[in-house]
Motif scaffolding. Structure first.
Motif, PDB file in Angstrom:
ATOM      1  N   ASN A   1       4.832   0.595   0.663  1.00 14.43           N
ATOM      2  CA  ASN A   1       5.302  -0.628   1.307  1.00 14.43           C
ATOM      3  C   ASN A   1       6.821  -0.766   1.210  1.00 14.43           C
ATOM      4  OD1 ASN A   1       5.008  -2.966   2.789  1.00 14.43           O
ATOM      5  ND2 ASN A   1       4.716  -4.248   0.983  1.00 14.43           N
TER       6      ASN A   1
ATOM      7  N   ASN B   1       3.246   3.689   4.127  1.00 14.90           N
ATOM      8  CA  ASN B   1       1.847   3.352   3.868  1.00 14.90           C
ATOM      9  C   ASN B   1       1.527   3.271   2.378  1.00 14.90           C
ATOM     10  OD1 ASN B   1       1.294   3.257   6.596  1.00 14.90           O
ATOM     11  ND2 ASN B   1       0.636   5.389   6.688  1.00 14.90           N
ATOM     12  N   ASN B   2       2.078   4.176   1.591  1.00 17.83           N
ATOM     13  CA  ASN B   2       1.726   4.237   0.168  1.00 17.83           C
ATOM     14  C   ASN B   2       2.522   3.278  -0.709  1.00 17.83           C
ATOM     15  OD1 ASN B   2      -0.062   6.218   0.873  1.00 17.83           O
ATOM     16  ND2 ASN B   2       1.064   7.886  -0.054  1.00 17.83           N
TER      17      ASN B   2
ATOM     18  N   LYS C   1       4.111   8.325   5.409  1.00 17.38           N
ATOM     19  CA  LYS C   1       3.445   8.363   4.098  1.00 17.38           C
ATOM     20  C   LYS C   1       4.087   7.368   3.141  1.00 17.38           C
ATOM     21  CE  LYS C   1       1.985  11.405   0.419  1.00 17.38           C
ATOM     22  NZ  LYS C   1       1.716  12.776   0.043  1.00 17.38           N
TER      23      LYS C   1
END
Length: 92
Positions: free
Chosen positions: A36, A33-34, A30
């Motif tokens: 970087n 992905n959210n 998470k």
């Protein structure tokens, strides 16, 4: 500008390394992905109730890098399965 955080967490609900790894894997995916960021488990690999994560972000702005780390810490705090205990944040 690079910001680095070491975050120690306790996990009281899990009862095995398998459940710990499941929680950590989900959290790390998470965050990657959210936000970087680069993230890895640094220590306590064989303890099922404890972990230490290393998180790095790079930005052209010190303010943006710091905001990113603070958002990452908020997401970690939102996970009911773990409790953040010790956090060290450094500008590198």
């Amino acid at each position: 500008m690079m910001m680095y955080a070491e975050v120690e967490c306790m996990m009281y609900e899990g009862h095995s390394l398998k459940s710990k790894r499941s929680i950590i894997k989900r959290l790390m995916a998470k965050l990657r992905n959210n936000f970087n960021v680069a993230i890895t488990e640094l220590d306590y690999h064989d303890l099922w109730q404890r972990t230490k994560l290393g998180i790095v972000t790079i930005s052209t702005s010190h303010t943006h890098a710091e905001q990113t780390i603070q958002e990452v810490l908020r997401v970690i705090d939102s996970y009911a399965e773990l409790e953040r205990t010790i956090t060290d944040v450094e500008r590198v």
